[in-house]
Write a protein that holds these residues in place. Structure first.
Motif, PDB file in Angstrom:
ATOM      1  N   ASP A  15      -3.259   9.084   8.586  1.00 33.03           N
ATOM      2  CA  ASP A  15      -4.274   8.037   8.762  1.00 33.03           C
ATOM      3  C   ASP A  15      -3.720   6.938   9.669  1.00 33.03           C
ATOM      4  O   ASP A  15      -2.545   6.970  10.053  1.00 33.03           O
ATOM      5  N   ASP A  44      -7.266   8.264   0.704  1.00 34.37           N
ATOM      6  CA  ASP A  44      -8.064   7.035   0.625  1.00 34.37           C
ATOM      7  C   ASP A  44      -9.286   7.234   1.539  1.00 34.37           C
ATOM      8  O   ASP A  44      -9.157   7.260   2.768  1.00 34.37           O
ATOM      9  N   LYS A  46     -11.721   5.463   2.593  1.00 30.83           N
ATOM     10  CA  LYS A  46     -12.041   4.444   3.600  1.00 30.83           C
ATOM     11  C   LYS A  46     -11.120   4.598   4.813  1.00 30.83           C
ATOM     12  O   LYS A  46     -11.565   4.596   5.958  1.00 30.83           O
ATOM     13  N   GLU A  49     -11.967   7.677   6.755  1.00 36.75           N
ATOM     14  CA  GLU A  49     -13.148   7.494   7.598  1.00 36.75           C
ATOM     15  C   GLU A  49     -12.821   6.643   8.830  1.00 36.75           C
ATOM     16  O   GLU A  49     -13.219   6.962   9.958  1.00 36.75           O
ATOM     17  N   GLU A  50     -12.081   5.554   8.591  1.00 35.41           N
ATOM     18  CA  GLU A  50     -11.712   4.683   9.723  1.00 35.41           C
ATOM     19  C   GLU A  50     -10.945   5.465  10.790  1.00 35.41           C
ATOM     20  O   GLU A  50     -11.138   5.286  11.984  1.00 35.41           O
TER      21      GLU A  50
END
Ligand SMILES: NC(=O)c1ccc[n+]([C@@H]2O[C@H](COP(=O)([O-])OP(=O)(O)OC[C@H]3O[C@@H](n4cnc5c(N)ncnc54)[C@H](O)[C@@H]3O)[C@@H](O)[C@H]2O)c1
Length: 386
Positions: A15, A44, A46, A49-50
């Motif tokens: 990420d 995670d 979020k 997705e980011e």
């Protein structure tokens, strides 16, 4: 069918806040022949997705877990050609196995997995499925490491008689204070056996020492003796060892994460009966070459004399313009991408294309970690092969 000019890849882990996944993406980005199209970037949601949004991954190809990703990608006509695995160590085996079973090529971070049995299984599975399985042993990607390898192979330092490798860092020095040992850090998983495996320091950095010597010399380990220091932590933070290779040459290895003043100090020294070569990771564009009874020369990447070696021509930038870690990764990926592209187009990769570390090198790394820890526990030399 039209010849494919570009590959599609996916990533597990990596990420936006992670260390190595971003390096992989940037390195692959050096090549116009591959595009990131799918990912399971984090547990995670979020952050996952980011990351997907930042890299333009379509919503339907952002996966909550790697199993779903392998399943769905293997069913798509435009599914990924390979997956890059950039998660902590404890997940490498199950993720790699899952993608191989779905017929997808794998690029995996080191160490390959926790046990030699798992590593052997992955080697066999990749072979059975005829899939590419690359391991990103970063330092084999540097141009001057490749030049050093060629010099050693051509006998330019004569017969190798001794080797010394140190890989010293200091980022865990505060763990020497018991009051800090429970503090969480970004990479806390590295010192926790659940996520890291049976070793911290040897598994994280000592394994690079093992790999780079094999890469440079082709020597196979016969036996080794190791001591480790945990300083009250669950796993090793410092290790010293002597290795004996099948041909009788011996090497001294030291790896540490508590050595104040050392940042990412990998230094490899290979001594022959006609000279020596030293490569320092923090000055990766240079080699120190000494011919017996002669002065020490500094060889620069990109200089005409370095380009007299085949590997010297892999340079991306002119002499004096520093390359670095991301370029080393890019060099590994250049060969991986060429190999996979050739395979999808029904062509045969050359030995040069296949110049990247594979699952068998990964197996060697896992065996090395286990043998080093076994030796440290038993306080004696151990044979490398059972
Ligand atoms: N080749 C090298 O030089 C080098 C350098 C650094 C790290 N590494 C290796 O890379 C790996 C990752 O290290 P790092 O420093 O980037 O760690 P990190 O903690 O910075 O990143 C780990 C990533 O994995 C993700 N993750 C964890 N569980 C997941 C799951 N179930 N599904 C999807 N994503 C998940 C996390 O969200 C994070 O993005 C380790 O195996 C390490 O040994 C190699």
């Amino acid at each position: 069918m039209a010849k494919r000019e570009q590959l599609r890849y996916g990533m597990v882990g990596g990420d936006l806040k992670a260390f190595i996944g971003e390096v992989h993406r940037k390195a692959i980005g050096f090549d116009t022949r591959a595009k990131l199209v799918a990912g399971s970037f984090s547990v995670d949601p979020k952050l996952a997705e980011e990351t997907a949004i930042a890299y333009g991954v379509a919503p339907e190809r952002r996966y909550n877990d790697y199993k779903e990703m392998a399943e769905k990608e293997s069913q798509r006509e435009d599914g990924i050609d390979w997956v890059s695995i950039c998660t902590p160590n404890f997940l490498h085996y199950s993720i790699a196995k899952c993608f191989l079973e779905h017929g997808i090529n794998v690029v995996c971070e080191k160490p390959l997995c926790f046990t030699t049995a798992e590593a052997e299984e992955l080697v066999a599975l990749a072979k059975k499925k005829d899939l590419v399985f690359a391991i990103t042993y970063t330092y084999t990607g540097y141009t001057m490491v490749k030049v050093a390898r060629e010099m050693i192979q051509k006998g330019e330092i004569g017969k190798v008689v001794a080797i010394n490798v140190e890989y010293a860092q200091d980022w865990l020095v505060n763990s020497l204070d018991p009051a800090n040992q429970k503090a969480t850090t970004l990479s806390v998983w590295r010192s926790d056996p659940k996520y890291s495996g049976i070793s911290n320091c040897i598994g994280d950095i000592g394994t690079h020492a093992e790999n780079i010597v094999h890469y440079l010399t082709g020597f196979d380990i016969k036996r080794l003796v190791c001591t480790t220091d945990t300083y009250g932590m669950a796993l090793d933070l410092n290790a010293n060892m002597i290795l004996e290779y099948e041909n009788g040459v011996k090497a001294g290895f030291w790896c540490s994460q508590v050595a104040c003043s050392h940042l990412n100090g990998l230094v490899v020294r290979v001594y022959g009966d006609k000279g020596s070569i030293i490569w320092r990771q923090e000055h990766p564009d240079y080699l120190e070459v000494t011919k017996a009874n002669g002065p020490t020369e500094t060889w620069a990447r990109g200089a005409g004399y370095s380009k007299e070696y085949a590997a010297g021509n892999l340079s991306r930038l002119p002499v004096g313009h520093p390359e670095g870690l991301i370029v080393a990764f890019a060099n590994i990926y250049r060969n991986v991408i060429t190999t996979i592209l050739k395979k999808v187009n029904g062509e045969t990769p050359t030995a040069e294309d296949l110049d990247f570390q594979n699952a068998e090198n990964g197996l060697d790394g896992v065996r090395f970690i286990h043998k080093a820890i076994e030796s440290a526990k038993e306080g004696k030399w151990v044979d490398y092969k059972d």
